[in-house]
Design an enzyme around this catalytic site. Structure first.
Site, PDB file in Angstrom:
ATOM      1  N   LYS A  43       0.823  -1.215   0.000  1.00 58.88           N
ATOM      2  CA  LYS A  43       0.000   0.000   0.000  1.00 58.88           C
ATOM      3  C   LYS A  43       0.856   1.264   0.000  1.00 58.88           C
ATOM      4  O   LYS A  43       0.428   2.298  -0.511  1.00 58.88           O
ATOM      5  CB  LYS A  43      -0.990  -0.017   1.169  1.00 58.88           C
ATOM      6  CG  LYS A  43      -2.031  -1.110   1.007  1.00 58.88           C
ATOM      7  CD  LYS A  43      -3.384  -0.812   1.591  1.00 58.88           C
ATOM      8  CE  LYS A  43      -4.384  -1.860   1.122  1.00 58.88           C
ATOM      9  NZ  LYS A  43      -5.685  -1.815   1.762  1.00 58.88           N
TER      10      LYS A  43
ATOM     11  N   LYS B 197      -3.748 -10.687  -6.926  1.00 62.76           N
ATOM     12  CA  LYS B 197      -4.983 -10.885  -6.168  1.00 62.76           C
ATOM     13  C   LYS B 197      -6.122 -10.054  -6.765  1.00 62.76           C
ATOM     14  O   LYS B 197      -5.905  -8.915  -7.170  1.00 62.76           O
ATOM     15  CB  LYS B 197      -4.699 -10.446  -4.723  1.00 62.76           C
ATOM     16  CG  LYS B 197      -5.835 -10.614  -3.754  1.00 62.76           C
ATOM     17  CD  LYS B 197      -5.499 -10.017  -2.385  1.00 62.76           C
ATOM     18  CE  LYS B 197      -6.019  -8.603  -2.278  1.00 62.76           C
ATOM     19  NZ  LYS B 197      -6.438  -8.191  -0.923  1.00 62.76           N
TER      20      LYS B 197
ATOM     21  N   LYS C  35     -10.826  -5.046  -5.014  1.00 61.04           N
ATOM     22  CA  LYS C  35     -11.934  -4.139  -5.319  1.00 61.04           C
ATOM     23  C   LYS C  35     -11.439  -2.763  -5.742  1.00 61.04           C
ATOM     24  O   LYS C  35     -12.179  -1.989  -6.332  1.00 61.04           O
ATOM     25  CB  LYS C  35     -12.904  -4.035  -4.138  1.00 61.04           C
ATOM     26  CG  LYS C  35     -12.298  -3.606  -2.802  1.00 61.04           C
ATOM     27  CD  LYS C  35     -13.411  -3.335  -1.782  1.00 61.04           C
ATOM     28  CE  LYS C  35     -13.338  -4.044  -0.466  1.00 61.04           C
ATOM     29  NZ  LYS C  35     -12.283  -3.859   0.453  1.00 61.04           N
TER      30      LYS C  35
HETATM   31  P1  ATP Z   1      -8.406  -3.639  -1.216  1.00 61.75           P
HETATM   32  O1  ATP Z   1      -8.389  -4.449  -2.455  1.00 61.75           O
HETATM   33  O2  ATP Z   1      -9.193  -2.378  -1.331  1.00 61.75           O
HETATM   34  O3  ATP Z   1      -7.061  -3.461  -0.599  1.00 61.75           O
HETATM   35  P2  ATP Z   1      -9.556  -5.987  -0.166  1.00 61.75           P
HETATM   36  O4  ATP Z   1     -10.408  -6.328  -1.334  1.00 61.75           O
HETATM   37  O5  ATP Z   1      -8.341  -6.773   0.129  1.00 61.75           O
HETATM   38  O6  ATP Z   1      -9.212  -4.452  -0.156  1.00 61.75           O
HETATM   39  P3  ATP Z   1     -10.478  -6.093   2.570  1.00 61.75           P
HETATM   40  O7  ATP Z   1     -11.591  -5.315   3.163  1.00 61.75           O
HETATM   41  O8  ATP Z   1      -9.111  -5.673   2.957  1.00 61.75           O
HETATM   42  O9  ATP Z   1     -10.606  -6.034   1.016  1.00 61.75           O
HETATM   43  O10 ATP Z   1     -10.684  -7.635   2.820  1.00 61.75           O
HETATM   44  C1  ATP Z   1     -11.817  -8.230   3.365  1.00 61.75           C
HETATM   45  C2  ATP Z   1     -11.650  -9.729   3.429  1.00 61.75           C
HETATM   46  O11 ATP Z   1     -11.667 -10.293   2.121  1.00 61.75           O
HETATM   47  C3  ATP Z   1     -10.355 -10.206   4.076  1.00 61.75           C
HETATM   48  O12 ATP Z   1     -10.602 -11.328   4.902  1.00 61.75           O
HETATM   49  C4  ATP Z   1      -9.505 -10.578   2.914  1.00 61.75           C
HETATM   50  O13 ATP Z   1      -8.548 -11.557   3.249  1.00 61.75           O
HETATM   51  C5  ATP Z   1     -10.533 -11.128   1.943  1.00 61.75           C
HETATM   52  N1  ATP Z   1     -10.090 -11.010   0.561  1.00 61.75           N
HETATM   53  C6  ATP Z   1      -9.803  -9.859  -0.106  1.00 61.75           C
HETATM   54  N2  ATP Z   1      -9.439 -10.112  -1.372  1.00 61.75           N
HETATM   55  C7  ATP Z   1      -9.504 -11.463  -1.532  1.00 61.75           C
HETATM   56  C8  ATP Z   1      -9.240 -12.345  -2.632  1.00 61.75           C
HETATM   57  N3  ATP Z   1      -8.852 -11.899  -3.824  1.00 61.75           N
HETATM   58  N4  ATP Z   1      -9.395 -13.665  -2.431  1.00 61.75           N
HETATM   59  C9  ATP Z   1      -9.800 -14.142  -1.236  1.00 61.75           C
HETATM   60  N5  ATP Z   1     -10.057 -13.359  -0.157  1.00 61.75           N
HETATM   61  C10 ATP Z   1      -9.917 -12.041  -0.296  1.00 61.75           C
END
Ligand code: ATP
Ligand code: LTN
Length: 333
Positions: free
Chosen positions: A114, A196, A199
């Protein structure tokens, strides 16, 4: 609350969630909620570590509350609340900061990622993010924390801080265990399958959002990046197809072998449509229920109010214990 172990998890209201968040986190919340006393938080304080538009953050907070419920979390049974409504989270963060070392935070993968992504705003909160997350978890004497694979390092820190505090001040915190689902714990980007699914990706075709309509979902899967041969098999040499297979299997509860047999002799085109249809059939009812709930703000406010009251009682029990252990004079009531 019944005499069950405590489960805690949270998601940041930092945008519309993707099927990565759903498979890695949300879906497991629903699966586990009956077996635990479950506490689900909306990690709004965490989102402030990167720039947010205040009006959008407020909107996303309601979106996430509605999504939790639409995904099957029962707010009567489980606690659903906004992190900022229970000030004990910020208070315990301060205390835990005093037993955490900067080196433990600066080497975190998410902090490094980040920092690169938000070069213009590398703030103390971004670095301290995992300590706030540790406070979230430890306040509830949590035993199980369902998370996606990317959060494992942060959970390790929460465990380390709990053990360190307990050693220094006497038994205070339960040491939590992580729960990382067996399937699709790391859903990859549809555009760059080595990364990964996220969003916050600028390329809208890289992820399936929980707000996408069925036609959009199918269209995005049709465009998903795959490799050149036309075999539908799971293999490290085929990251694109392997990602689609794991999404398909996670949504259908099929094994890779079953899916490989099902699509033997079929081409990528047919397979992509099948994945899109399966995903849409699960996501669409959730999307509709979420949108229905969003029209009733008063109900969502009531859920959050009730959740905060229940969470607060549990949280302050731990916080008072902590204050006592470190030698603070407790305020007389
Ligand atoms: P950003 O992409 O904005 O950094 P994020 O999509 O990682 O955020 P978070 O709110 O940080 O979203 O994550 C919420 C939950 O979703 C966490 O438990 C995280 O491990 C899970 N998660 C996020 N992205 C994935 C993914 N691609 N596959 C599986 N689990 C995920
Ligand atoms: N950092 C988490 C969200 C989060 C969380 C938590 C998860 C905040 N506090 C406590 C589990 C337990 C993320 O998913 N990015």
């Amino acid at each position: 609350m019944e005499d069950k172990k405590i489960l805690f998890s949270a998601i940041q209201p930092s945008g519309i969630l993707t099927i990565g968040n759903y498979l890695g986190a949300l879906r497991n919340f629903k699966k586990l909620q009956d077996d635990y006393n479950s506490v689900f938080s909306i990690a709004d304080l965490h989102t402030l570590t990167v720039k947010q538009d205040p009006a959008i953050l407020r909107k996303n907070t309601y979106e996430l509350a509605a999504l939790y419920i639409a995904c099957g979390i029962d707010p009567e049974q489980s606690i659903v609340f906004a992190q900022s409504h229970v000030s004990a989270h910020a208070e315990l963060t301060w205390i835990l900061n005093t037993v955490c070392y900067p080196g433990e935070l600066s080497r975190m993968t998410q902090f490094k990622d980040k920092s690169l992504k938000h070069e213009d705003n590398i703030n103390m909160g971004l670095m301290d993010y995992p300590v706030l997350m540790a406070a979230d978890i430890l306040l509830y004497q949590t035993e199980l924390v369902p998370i996606g694979a990317d959060q494992k390092q942060h959970l390790e820190l929460a465990r380390d801080l709990a053990i360190r505090f307990n050693n220094r001040f006497g038994e205070t915190f339960k040491v939590p265990e992580g729960y990382i689902g067996k399937s699709a714990a790391r859903v990859m980007s549809l555009a760059e399958p080595e990364r990964k699914m996220s969003k916050s990706d600028a390329n809208l075709n890289a992820f399936i959002s929980m707000d996408d309509e069925p036609q959009t979902i199918i269209k995005k899967f049709k465009r998903a990046v795959t490799d050149s041969d036309n075999k539908i098999i799971f293999s490290p040499e085929k990251p694109g197809i392997s990602n689609l297979l794991s999404i398909y299997c996670a949504f259908t509860d099929k094994t890779f072998e079953q899916a490989e047999i099902e699509f033997e002799g079929k081409g990528y085109g047919d397979f992509k449509v099948a994945v899109g249809e399966v995903v849409a059939s699960v996501i669409e009812p959730i999307r509709q229920e979420k949108n229905r709930l969003l029209t009733d703000k008063a109900y969502l406010d009531e859920v959050l109010k009730n959740g905060a009251e229940r969470a607060e009682r549990l949280a302050y029990r731990t916080l008072n214990k902590v204050y006592k252990k470190v030698g603070l004079v407790l305020r007389k009531r």
